[in-house]
Design a protein around this motif. Structure first.
Motif, PDB file in Angstrom:
ATOM      1  N   VAL A 184       0.857  -1.185   0.000  1.00 50.22           N
ATOM      2  CA  VAL A 184       0.000   0.000   0.000  1.00 50.22           C
ATOM      3  C   VAL A 184       0.896   1.239   0.000  1.00 50.22           C
ATOM      4  CG1 VAL A 184      -1.705   1.328   1.297  1.00 50.22           C
ATOM      5  CG2 VAL A 184      -1.866  -1.181   1.197  1.00 50.22           C
ATOM      6  N   THR A 185       0.750   2.060  -1.020  1.00 48.77           N
ATOM      7  CA  THR A 185       1.584   3.258  -1.130  1.00 48.77           C
ATOM      8  C   THR A 185       0.801   4.512  -0.736  1.00 48.77           C
ATOM      9  OG1 THR A 185       1.060   3.263  -3.490  1.00 48.77           O
ATOM     10  CG2 THR A 185       3.180   2.335  -2.853  1.00 48.77           C
ATOM     11  N   ASP A 186      -0.249   4.815  -1.484  1.00 42.28           N
ATOM     12  CA  ASP A 186      -1.055   6.000  -1.180  1.00 42.28           C
ATOM     13  C   ASP A 186      -2.294   5.599  -0.386  1.00 42.28           C
ATOM     14  OD1 ASP A 186       0.653   7.673  -2.632  1.00 42.28           O
ATOM     15  OD2 ASP A 186      -0.331   7.104  -4.508  1.00 42.28           O
ATOM     16  N   ILE A 187      -2.608   6.402   0.619  1.00 43.75           N
ATOM     17  CA  ILE A 187      -3.788   6.140   1.434  1.00 43.75           C
ATOM     18  C   ILE A 187      -4.751   7.310   1.296  1.00 43.75           C
ATOM     19  CG2 ILE A 187      -4.671   5.722   3.762  1.00 43.75           C
ATOM     20  CD1 ILE A 187      -1.998   4.509   4.494  1.00 43.75           C
ATOM     21  N   ASP A 188      -6.000   6.979   0.966  1.00 45.81           N
ATOM     22  CA  ASP A 188      -7.068   7.980   0.925  1.00 45.81           C
ATOM     23  C   ASP A 188      -7.968   7.766   2.137  1.00 45.81           C
ATOM     24  OD1 ASP A 188      -6.329   9.211  -1.525  1.00 45.81           O
ATOM     25  OD2 ASP A 188      -7.197   7.522  -2.616  1.00 45.81           O
ATOM     26  N   TRP A 189      -8.425   8.871   2.716  1.00 47.30           N
ATOM     27  CA  TRP A 189      -9.284   8.812   3.893  1.00 47.30           C
ATOM     28  C   TRP A 189     -10.597   9.525   3.595  1.00 47.30           C
ATOM     29  CZ3 TRP A 189      -7.106   6.277   8.102  1.00 47.30           C
ATOM     30  CH2 TRP A 189      -5.706   6.110   8.092  1.00 47.30           C
ATOM     31  N   VAL A 190     -11.677   9.006   4.182  1.00 41.89           N
ATOM     32  CA  VAL A 190     -12.962   9.696   4.097  1.00 41.89           C
ATOM     33  C   VAL A 190     -13.445   9.971   5.519  1.00 41.89           C
ATOM     34  CG1 VAL A 190     -14.430   7.624   4.009  1.00 41.89           C
ATOM     35  CG2 VAL A 190     -15.208   9.739   2.948  1.00 41.89           C
ATOM     36  N   VAL A 191     -14.010  11.145   5.701  1.00 48.01           N
ATOM     37  CA  VAL A 191     -14.467  11.580   7.019  1.00 48.01           C
ATOM     38  C   VAL A 191     -15.987  11.693   6.991  1.00 48.01           C
ATOM     39  CG1 VAL A 191     -14.263  13.342   8.812  1.00 48.01           C
ATOM     40  CG2 VAL A 191     -12.318  12.885   7.284  1.00 48.01           C
ATOM     41  N   VAL A 192     -16.645  10.936   7.874  1.00 48.92           N
ATOM     42  CA  VAL A 192     -18.110  10.919   7.951  1.00 48.92           C
ATOM     43  C   VAL A 192     -18.550  11.688   9.188  1.00 48.92           C
ATOM     44  CG1 VAL A 192     -20.156   9.439   8.136  1.00 48.92           C
ATOM     45  CG2 VAL A 192     -18.189   8.692   6.777  1.00 48.92           C
ATOM     46  N   GLY A 193     -19.595  12.508   9.040  1.00 51.21           N
ATOM     47  CA  GLY A 193     -20.182  13.202  10.188  1.00 51.21           C
ATOM     48  C   GLY A 193     -19.464  14.472  10.591  1.00 51.21           C
ATOM     49  N   ALA A 194     -18.700  15.077   9.676  1.00 48.77           N
ATOM     50  CA  ALA A 194     -17.955  16.292  10.016  1.00 48.77           C
ATOM     51  C   ALA A 194     -18.284  17.408   9.029  1.00 48.77           C
ATOM     52  CB  ALA A 194     -16.457  16.011  10.005  1.00 48.77           C
ATOM     53  N   THR A 195     -18.007  18.626   9.446  1.00 45.60           N
ATOM     54  CA  THR A 195     -18.155  19.789   8.577  1.00 45.60           C
ATOM     55  C   THR A 195     -16.786  20.333   8.218  1.00 45.60           C
ATOM     56  OG1 THR A 195     -18.190  21.356  10.423  1.00 45.60           O
ATOM     57  CG2 THR A 195     -20.317  20.417   9.740  1.00 45.60           C
ATOM     58  N   ALA A 196     -16.754  21.176   7.206  1.00 49.35           N
ATOM     59  CA  ALA A 196     -15.494  21.815   6.811  1.00 49.35           C
ATOM     60  C   ALA A 196     -14.935  22.646   7.956  1.00 49.35           C
ATOM     61  CB  ALA A 196     -15.727  22.678   5.578  1.00 49.35           C
ATOM     62  N   GLU A 197     -15.819  23.290   8.691  1.00 47.00           N
ATOM     63  CA  GLU A 197     -15.376  24.138   9.812  1.00 47.00           C
ATOM     64  C   GLU A 197     -14.683  23.307  10.890  1.00 47.00           C
ATOM     65  OE1 GLU A 197     -18.096  26.119   7.327  1.00 47.00           O
ATOM     66  OE2 GLU A 197     -18.420  24.210   8.421  1.00 47.00           O
ATOM     67  N   GLU A 198     -15.228  22.109  11.168  1.00 42.86           N
ATOM     68  CA  GLU A 198     -14.601  21.230  12.154  1.00 42.86           C
ATOM     69  C   GLU A 198     -13.211  20.789  11.691  1.00 42.86           C
ATOM     70  OE1 GLU A 198     -17.530  18.366  14.365  1.00 42.86           O
ATOM     71  OE2 GLU A 198     -18.332  18.724  12.359  1.00 42.86           O
ATOM     72  N   MET A 199     -13.085  20.497  10.391  1.00 43.32           N
ATOM     73  CA  MET A 199     -11.786  20.079   9.855  1.00 43.32           C
ATOM     74  C   MET A 199     -10.759  21.204  10.002  1.00 43.32           C
ATOM     75  SD  MET A 199     -12.274  16.952   8.846  1.00 43.32           S
ATOM     76  CE  MET A 199     -10.958  16.517   7.685  1.00 43.32           C
ATOM     77  N   LEU A 200     -11.174  22.403   9.660  1.00 45.93           N
ATOM     78  CA  LEU A 200     -10.274  23.556   9.777  1.00 45.93           C
ATOM     79  C   LEU A 200      -9.873  23.782  11.231  1.00 45.93           C
ATOM     80  CD1 LEU A 200     -12.063  25.979   7.280  1.00 45.93           C
ATOM     81  CD2 LEU A 200      -9.884  24.800   6.908  1.00 45.93           C
ATOM     82  N   ALA A 201     -10.819  23.593  12.147  1.00 45.74           N
ATOM     83  CA  ALA A 201     -10.546  23.797  13.571  1.00 45.74           C
ATOM     84  C   ALA A 201      -9.518  22.802  14.089  1.00 45.74           C
ATOM     85  CB  ALA A 201     -11.835  23.673  14.377  1.00 45.74           C
ATOM     86  N   LYS A 202      -9.448  21.625  13.451  1.00 44.69           N
ATOM     87  CA  LYS A 202      -8.477  20.601  13.869  1.00 44.69           C
ATOM     88  C   LYS A 202      -7.129  20.767  13.168  1.00 44.69           C
ATOM     89  CE  LYS A 202     -11.786  17.007  15.188  1.00 44.69           C
ATOM     90  NZ  LYS A 202     -11.269  16.816  16.573  1.00 44.69           N
ATOM     91  N   GLY A 203      -6.988  21.837  12.378  1.00 45.34           N
ATOM     92  CA  GLY A 203      -5.703  22.118  11.742  1.00 45.34           C
ATOM     93  C   GLY A 203      -5.544  21.580  10.339  1.00 45.34           C
ATOM     94  N   PHE A 204      -6.595  20.944   9.782  1.00 38.84           N
ATOM     95  CA  PHE A 204      -6.526  20.453   8.400  1.00 38.84           C
ATOM     96  C   PHE A 204      -6.502  21.641   7.436  1.00 38.84           C
ATOM     97  CE2 PHE A 204      -7.900  16.698  10.576  1.00 38.84           C
ATOM     98  CZ  PHE A 204      -7.491  15.627   9.799  1.00 38.84           C
ATOM     99  N   ARG A 205      -5.787  21.475   6.336  1.00 37.65           N
ATOM    100  CA  ARG A 205      -5.668  22.558   5.354  1.00 37.65           C
ATOM    101  C   ARG A 205      -6.507  22.217   4.123  1.00 37.65           C
ATOM    102  NH1 ARG A 205      -0.612  21.043   6.333  1.00 37.65           N
ATOM    103  NH2 ARG A 205      -0.106  20.626   4.146  1.00 37.65           N
TER     104      ARG A 205
END
Length: 409
Positions: A19-40
């Motif tokens: 396994v080289t590349d890993i893709d992730w999917v996030v269920v039950g979250a908003t863009a604002e929550e992702m940004l708040a956790k430091g995601f770009r």
């Protein structure tokens, strides 16, 4: 918020492949929550974010609907209400529509594991037909996993055939098409990519010049496989077996396009097919905006591959012209790739895959002989400008005559 590995990472782990590349999917979250956790955030079109530490991509679960033609003609909807199953159903193949949590529990609503065991490439839903790029993707996966026994499900081939006939393939951009084509050519069995495209009618749309080679006979004495299309696939297969770079594989695919222009009454001979094919090679190059090195090598191989096969018979003057055409003095690697393509062409013939190719070493020796001519003595004799160029050419011709005599002795 729930996070899952999805797609290729799950598929390849289950297949026992690295396994080289890993893709992730996030269920039950908003863009604002992702940004708040430091995601770009990445771009403006998709709800995709980069992890603050690993830099891996995390996408919010989303649905999509067709809103226009081509690869980009989609409207996306991402919200905390979108379920994992709703996200997975928009994916292309069942084997790519599985998710895995941090305990390695698999969510597999569309029977991807069953199709892995059956070695089937099957579409997830009828929404498959909304994206024309998937025709190329499925053919690429067929090339990647052919060695494991994978084939494309008949119902998926039928959907791909409908897409090919719909006119949607013409809506694909050159850049997106080339990305899939180039990746497919670098797989272990790139000939399968062409076979699948042909089976679903896409080759006729994307590369009619290659499609035209099937059913065109060649002299059996030189080509036991007879059919020019079959020969092209064999040459491509050899290029993969011998781990050739993309430039060589692209040239192998296009080298005989001129034979598709031979009038039937002249079959199985193909006089001057090398030069006749150049306009077709140029057309395919431009259609997919192939990189410059791929374009150049394809044209040179198309024009000169029969010179390569007849290398030991060439007059020194013809040999010199060949070397000049490749600019072996400043571009030695390009000539090496030409030699490789010629050798793949020679091996891509039924029953002759293991044949030796003495022309390769002969051509390398000729290039070395021509490059060995020193310019400084000619400068010291007062040659300059065009006269210097002619003097260098004369000396190189002398060196090639000596080389040919020595090789013939």
């Amino acid at each position: 918020m729930q996070i899952y590995k999805v797609g290729g990472a799950v598929r390849d782990r289950l297949l026992g492949k690295p396994v080289t590349d890993i893709d992730w999917v996030v269920v039950g979250a908003t863009a604002e929550e992702m940004l708040a956790k430091g995601f770009r955030p990445v771009g403006a079109d998709f709800p995709v974010f980069l992890h603050p530490k690993s830099g891996e991509e995390y996408a919010l679960a989303r649905t999509e609907r067709k809103s226009g033609r081509g690869y980009g003609g989609f409207t996306f909807h991402a919200s905390p209400e979108v379920t994992l199953e709703e996200d997975l159903i928009r994916r292309d193949l069942t084997i790519n529509a599985m998710a895995e949590d941090d305990q390695q529990n698999i969510t597999d609503p569309y029977h991807g594991q069953r199709d892995l065991e059956a070695r089937l490439l099957r579409h997830v839903s009828s929404a498959f037909a909304e994206d024309p790029l998937r025709v190329l993707r499925v053919a690429r996966f067929a090339a990647r996993y052919a060695a494991l026994g994978f084939t494309v499900a008949p119902e998926t081939i039928e959907l791909m055939r409908q897409l090919s006939e719909s006119g949607e393939l013409q809506a694909l951009t050159a850049e997106r098409s080339w990305k899939e084509i180039s990746r497919a050519l670098l797989e272990d069995q790139p000939q399968v990519f062409i076979e699948v495209l042909r089976e679903c009618g896409a080759l006729r749309i994307l590369m009619p010049e290659v499609e035209a080679l099937f059913g065109v006979p060649q002299p059996e004495a030189h080509h036991p496989e007879i059919d020019t299309g079959v020969h092209t696939l064999s040459v491509l297969e050899q290029s993969a077996l011998h781990r050739q770079p993309l430039t060589v594989r692209w040239a192998c695919l296009l080298h005989d396009l001129g034979k598709g222009l031979t009038p039937e009454e002249e079959w199985p001979r193909h006089i001057a097919h090398e030069n006749k094919g150049l306009k077709l090679i140029k057309a395919v190059n431009e259609r997919f905006k192939a990189p410059k090195d791929c374009q150049e090598l394809a044209l040179l191989v198309g024009q000169y591959h029969t010179h390569g096969h007849r290398a030991l018979e060439l007059k020194p003057s013809t040999l010199l012209e060949l070397l000049q055409s490749f600019d072996v003095y400043r571009r030695p690697q390009r000539f090496e790739e030409f030699i490789a393509a010629c050798e793949m062409d020679a091996r891509g013939r039924k029953g002759l895959e293991q044949r030796s190719y003495p022309q390769a070493d002969y051509l390398r020796g000729a290039a070395t002989a021509a490059r060995s001519v020193a310019v400084q003595p000619l400068l010291e004799k007062g040659f300059k400008g065009p006269e210097l160029g002619e003097a260098i050419k004369r000396e190189r011709l002398k060196a090639l005559k000596v080389y040919k005599e020595a090789a013939s002795a």
